[in-house]
Design a protein around this motif. Structure first.
Motif, short mmCIF file in Angstrom:
data_model
loop_
_atom_site.label_atom_id
_atom_site.label_comp_id
_atom_site.label_asym_id
_atom_site.label_seq_id
_atom_site.Cartn_x
_atom_site.Cartn_y
_atom_site.Cartn_z
N ALA A 24 -3.88 -4.27 -14.81
CA ALA A 24 -2.70 -3.80 -14.09
C ALA A 24 -2.59 -4.51 -12.75
CB ALA A 24 -2.78 -2.29 -13.88
N GLN B 119 -3.67 -3.15 -9.11
CA GLN B 119 -4.83 -2.29 -9.30
C GLN B 119 -6.04 -3.12 -9.71
OE1 GLN B 119 -4.01 1.02 -11.92
NE2 GLN B 119 -1.96 1.35 -11.06
N GLN C 195 -0.10 -8.13 -17.48
CA GLN C 195 -0.66 -6.89 -18.04
C GLN C 195 -0.71 -6.95 -19.56
OE1 GLN C 195 0.73 -3.37 -16.18
NE2 GLN C 195 -0.29 -1.97 -17.60
#
Length: 390
Positions: A141, A144, A135
């Motif tokens: 992320a 995600q 990240q």
């Protein structure tokens, strides 16, 4: 993705034995695979016919076939799956920095929607650091924008199940399809990342703590001159230095991830000391052999026969070989390495002691020098057996 759907493009970071093994297996299934040489920072287009032609990375490197090349960052940017399997050659406190630098190099070109498969052991909590680094480096992320999987390659003989750690035990049918063997017999199980970390630790410690115990007990037998054929009954005869040192990297990574001085740390450190201490024990047996046979160090030559895989991810064997060679040379000046695949000794006016560090090397030395009385062959096994027997 249906059973007949093509696999997405894959990049494997690391021109290592383990990296090539998984890259070639996926290429044979029809995926577009880019195999990245981390030292040159370029990617080789590994097609199915090349993967079938070259059984391992050593044969590919030695033959140097003409293959398509592209920059590493482009290959990673175009890949849906990135397998991280680099060669690590640093030892001790430098390991973490070396791995971190290579991981940063691998992930900086990640695209949204891709997946990372981490194939080095990470100890306890190491994957959380990797996820945070992804990240930080990419702004993506985990779980995600990108997916992260932990699948440490183990030096212990593979079983019938591959454990893959993922965030919240996320299942990935495409990754599972890549990992299935040709017969479809190898089960792929997805668990949460912490469970995958613990599973690797249990497997590693169960194997190497038992091995360290064998070495310590056998030292007692050697010191009291118990005949090997009475004590071993063939049980440990084929356990060589090569087998002992395969998981030192894993043990050290586990140790560096632990805090405090609890029983688990004692198990890890005891296993490491037991295996590393074997080198001193082996050299003591070489010195004892000279004394028993009334041989002078100046009239003795030592040949270390250890066929090493220079492309494997872990570099502990190479480091231990250098340590063994240095220690032997402190006592006997004339020392030479024989790293395979051939083993040729030339007759000299010196008595030659051959230390065989794997079963393959022992069999090779014995078959080539079966009738020679000028060689003393020491098996680098728990009892340091000597051929011919004293």
């Amino acid at each position: 993705m249906s059973a007949g759907s093509p696999l997405p493009p894959v990049a494997v970071y690391g021109l290592s034995t383990e990296g090539y093994r998984i890259a070639s297996a996926i290429a044979v299934k029809g995926a577009k695979v880019s195999l990245i040489d981390e030292s040159l920072r370029n990617a080789i287009a590994l097609k199915a016919d090349i993967a079938r032609t070259y059984p391992n990375v050593s044969s590919l490197v030695e033959d140097e076939p003409l293959l398509g090349l592209e920059p590493m960052d482009i290959a990673i940017g175009n890949a849906s799956y990135l397998f991280f399997a680099p060669r690590i050659r640093k030892i001790g406190t430098d390991v973490k920095a070396d791995v971190g630098a290579k991981f940063k190099d691998a992930i900086k070109a990640l695209k949204k929607g891709s997946s990372v498969v981490y194939m080095l052991p990470a100890g306890i909590g190491g994957n959380n650091e990797n996820i945070a680094l992804i990240q930080h480096m990419t702004g993506l992320a985990t779980d995600q924008d990108v997916s992260y999987y932990y699948m440490p390659s183990s030096p212990i003989a593979p079983g019938t199940e591959t454990i893959v750690g993922s965030v919240r035990s996320k299942q990935d049918n495409i990754l599972a399809k890549m990992l299935y063997d040709a017969d479809g017999k190898k089960k792929v199980s997805f668990v949460d990342i912490y469970s995958a970390e613990l599973s690797h630790i249990i497997r590693t410690l169960s194997h190497y703590s038992g091995m360290a115990s064998i070495l310590e007990v056998c030292k007692r037998a050697t010191d009291t001159n118990v005949p090997a054929n009475q004590f071993m009954h063939g049980t440990f005869s084929d356990l060589f230095l090569d087998d002992m040192t395969s998981g030192l990297y894993d043990l050290r990574i586990i140790g560096s991830s632990l805090e405090g001085a609890g029983p688990l740390m004692y198990l890890v450190n005891g296993s490491i000391r037991g295996i590393e201490g074997y080198t001193k024990h082996l050299i003591d047996q070489v010195r004892s052999t000279l004394k028993k046979r009334d041989l002078k160090a100046s009239r003795t030559k030592v040949a270390i026969a250890w066929t090493l895989d220079s492309h494997e991810m872990r570099g502990d064997k190479i480091d231990l070989l250098s340590s063994l060679e240095t220690r032997v040379r402190d006592y006997i000046g004339d020392v030479e390495r024989h790293l395979g695949p051939t083993f040729d000794l030339y007759h000299t006016d010196k008595t030659t002691i051959v230390i065989t560090c794997s079963k393959t090397d022992f069999d090779k030395v014995i078959s080539r020098n079966r009738r020679s009385d000028e060689f003393i062959v020491i098996k680098a096994n728990p009892l340091c057996e000597i051929m011919p027997q004293e």
